[in-house]
Design an enzyme around this catalytic site. Structure first.
Site, PDB file in Angstrom:
ATOM      1  N   ASP A 153      40.114  46.493  44.911  1.00 11.12           N
ATOM      2  CA  ASP A 153      41.059  46.676  43.812  1.00 11.12           C
ATOM      3  C   ASP A 153      41.033  45.503  42.830  1.00 11.12           C
ATOM      4  O   ASP A 153      41.029  44.343  43.244  1.00 11.12           O
ATOM      5  CB  ASP A 153      42.474  46.802  44.412  1.00 11.12           C
ATOM      6  CG  ASP A 153      43.507  47.196  43.390  1.00 11.12           C
ATOM      7  OD1 ASP A 153      43.445  48.338  42.898  1.00 11.12           O
ATOM      8  OD2 ASP A 153      44.373  46.362  43.074  1.00 11.12           O
ATOM      9  N   GLU A 194      36.477  47.588  41.607  1.00  9.17           N
ATOM     10  CA  GLU A 194      37.142  48.242  40.486  1.00  9.17           C
ATOM     11  C   GLU A 194      36.980  47.312  39.297  1.00  9.17           C
ATOM     12  O   GLU A 194      37.247  46.119  39.391  1.00  9.17           O
ATOM     13  CB  GLU A 194      38.613  48.479  40.790  1.00  9.17           C
ATOM     14  CG  GLU A 194      39.235  49.370  39.743  1.00  9.17           C
ATOM     15  CD  GLU A 194      40.717  49.163  39.620  1.00  9.17           C
ATOM     16  OE1 GLU A 194      41.430  50.133  39.443  1.00  9.17           O
ATOM     17  OE2 GLU A 194      41.145  47.993  39.698  1.00  9.17           O
TER      18      GLU A 194
END
Ligand code: TEU
Ligand code: CA
Length: 577
Positions: A218, A272
């Site tokens: 993330d 990401e």
């Protein structure tokens, strides 16, 4: 910085080193809304296990599971309180182990989410860090002194939280400010600290040792912070993600992570890439030297975004340019992904297609065709394969997402925008659209839960649901299955070179995927009008290998003798030489 080659030389295909994940299709599960097995209204691991066949029968190769860790759920699990524990509402560690085994038993792989740019403020590390300036873990988070302003003391710099307001909160306990690029309950970890990085790597090793097949990392590009903490340069004030993703030690940290966590193994590292430019991306995933395998890009999915969650106008040529530019910039040694929907974006068909009754099915199939034939590893988000649409929010109280609720508090209550404008834009961009429960059947809880679902179920579940599409050969679901099989059996769709044949056409997206003489041409009429188009000569006599309902008057396998096409609204076709 380039390290030693990581991957032993493998067989190449059209110049690309072959890897399973380049040939794979991924399916993202957002566990809170996938399937509730125990009737408490919240999705859980057991529910996911029960519905694994739905995923496997689609033909996908790997599942990316959004956070399943213990969390106070301020940001639905992206605020982790304990990296080594399963959220109680999702089940137990034994359930997780069973899930992993069940995924593997079906020949699929399981990639878990890892959120290590920040933790929850309820994580023991932060509790200890904030307790005193002398705490051993003080330096595991980013603490700074405020700067003087007229009214006393203000934040250390002008950085903003992606969830509205300043990115710094003053902690009364010690009179210092801590950094949080997201909500104030998501303090940023301080990667400058060696012990913190070692602790993060240990957490990651724990899950790899368990047998997970890799991580989706993330907002991983934000972990390195400029230690001078300068104010935003004026040109980046509207899109500060580009500042945060350009920290000075990013490549160094990720290379270290690769060494320390992956230890030469072949587990997957998907980053990401919010704020990462294509040039930078090329370096981060460069074959053999980049620390990551793939990045999930935001450019195409956020083509309609201005500042933060605000909307901006765009055209089809703008969109197509992103795909070409990415191809030209990242280069052959860097693999791409294609992700046009996930838990942070509206529903695929509502976002880029036409969700009206007339065009929902053909436009969703056109988008499936785009996702599964573009260059890059495709990511499908739960529910898109059954054609789920946006939810119509009519009041702020209906939203769950912290991004919207914080924005409302600051912008509407603060008088920056009026409520009507806010709701119109939120209905176009909100992350909550993708978070309504999965629609399994036409029953009241949509087959998601026998209890009261934690979040609104879209009333259209009475007609749009998994049971209905599975029974209908002409459905979106079966189109996904056919396209996934086509991709798997067609090397040019995986490793073929990319070329846009109509970059300036306002309605048509027509691109080629080629390995030598073996080529596919994907022709998509991204509009509710008929569109005439002349096929490139190279595709004279090509065979039709996929056709959506728009062009269904044509038979599969049929040769295209005339070069003059008349495309029906939302027509989607794939030709192969
Ligand atoms: O998202 C990255 C991210 O930054 C977007 O959510 C973006 O900030 C937001 O939509 C701005 O419009 C990841 C996760 O996918 C997301 O769910 C988390 O909320 C976020 O990071 C923080 O962990
Ligand atoms: Ca449950």
């Amino acid at each position: 910085m380039t390290g030693a080659p990581r991957i032993p030389p493998a067989e190449r295909y059209n110049g690309h080193v072959r890897h399973w994940w380049k040939e794979a299709v991924f399916y993202q599960v957002w566990p809170r809304s996938f399937m509730d097995a125990n009737g408490d209204g919240v999705g859980d691991i057991r529910g996911l296990i029960d519905r694994l066949d739905h995923i496997a029968e689609l033909g996908v190769d790997a599942i990316w599971l959004s956070p399943h860790y213990d969390s106070p759920n301020v940001d639905n699990g992206y605020d982790i309180r304990d990296y080594l524990a399963v959220a109680a509402e999702y089940g137990t560690m034994a359930d997780f182990d069973e899930l992993l085994a069940a995924v593997h038993a079906r020949g699929m792989r399981l990639i878990v989410d890892m959120v290590v740019n920040h933790s929850s403020d309820e994580h023991a590390w932060f509790v200890e860090s904030r307790s005193s300036r002398e705490s051993e873990k003080r330096d595991w988070y980013v603490w700074r002194q405020g700067r003087p302003v007229e009214s006393g003391e203000g934040p250390p710099n002008d950085w903003r939280s992606f969830f509205s307001g300043p990115a710094w909160t003053r902690d009364a306990e010690t009179g210092a400010w801590y950094l949080h690029l997201f909500d104030e309950k998501q303090p940023d970890l301080n990667w400058e600290n060696d012990d913190l990085r070692a602790a993060v790597y240990e957490v990651m090793r724990y899950w790899l040792d368990k047998g997970v097949d890799g991580f989706r990392l993330d907002v991983i590009a934000f972990v390195s912070k400029d230690q001078a903490f300068p104010d935003y340069p004026p040109e980046h004030r509207a899109k500060p993600e580009y500042v945060h993703a350009a920290g000075p030690r990013l490549l160094e940290y990720l290379s270290e992570m690769r060494r320390e966590v992956y230890r030469g193994g072949d587990a997957l590292a998907i980053g990401e890439a919010f704020g990462v430019t294509f040039v930078q991306a090329g370096r981060l995933v460069a074959e053999g030297s980049g620390p990551l395998d793939m990045l999930i890009h935001f450019d195409a999915v956020r083509v309609d975004r201005g500042e933060g969650w605000r909307r901006r106008d765009w055209t089809l040529p703008d969109w197509k340019r992103i795909f070409s530019e990415q191809d030209e910039t990242m280069g052959r040694e860097a693999w791409r992904t294609i992700c046009l929907s996930n838990h942070d974006n509206p529903r695929l068909v509502s976002h880029f297609g036409d969700e009206s009754e007339t065009w929902r099915v053909p436009s969703a199939i056109l988008l499936a065709t785009l996702v599964l034939t573009q260059k890059g590893t495709p990511f499908i988000y739960q529910g898109d394969e059954i054609g789920m649409t946006n939810y119509r929010f009519t009041d702020i109280s209906e939203f769950d997402d912290i991004e919207m609720r914080n924005a409302w508090a600051l912008d509407v209550l603060g008088g920056v925008v009026d409520a009507e404008t806010f709701l119109a834009e939120a209905n176009a961009t909100s992350r909550d659209h993708s978070r309504t429960p999965m629609q399994w059947d036409a029953s009241p809880g949509a087959g998601f839960s026998t209890g009261a679902p934690w979040f609104s179920v879209n009333p259209n579940s009475s007609t749009i649901n998994a049971r209905a599409v599975r029974a209908d050969e002409g459905s979106i679901y079966h189109a996904y299955r056919r396209l996934i099989r086509l991709r798997r059996d067609t090397p040019p769709l995986v490793y073929g070179d990319y070329r846009d044949h109509a970059p300036e056409h306002p309605r048509l997206f027509a691109f080629e995927r080629r390995i030598g003489a073996d080529a596919c041409l994907v022709v998509l009429n991204v509009a509710g009008d008929e569109t005439p188009w002349r096929l490139p000569d190279a595709f004279a006599g090509a065979r039709l290998v996929f056709v959506g309902p728009g062009g269904a008057s044509r038979a599969l396998g049929e040769r295209q003798d005339s070069l003059d096409l008349r495309l029906a609204p939302w027509d989607a076709r794939v030709y192969r030489t």
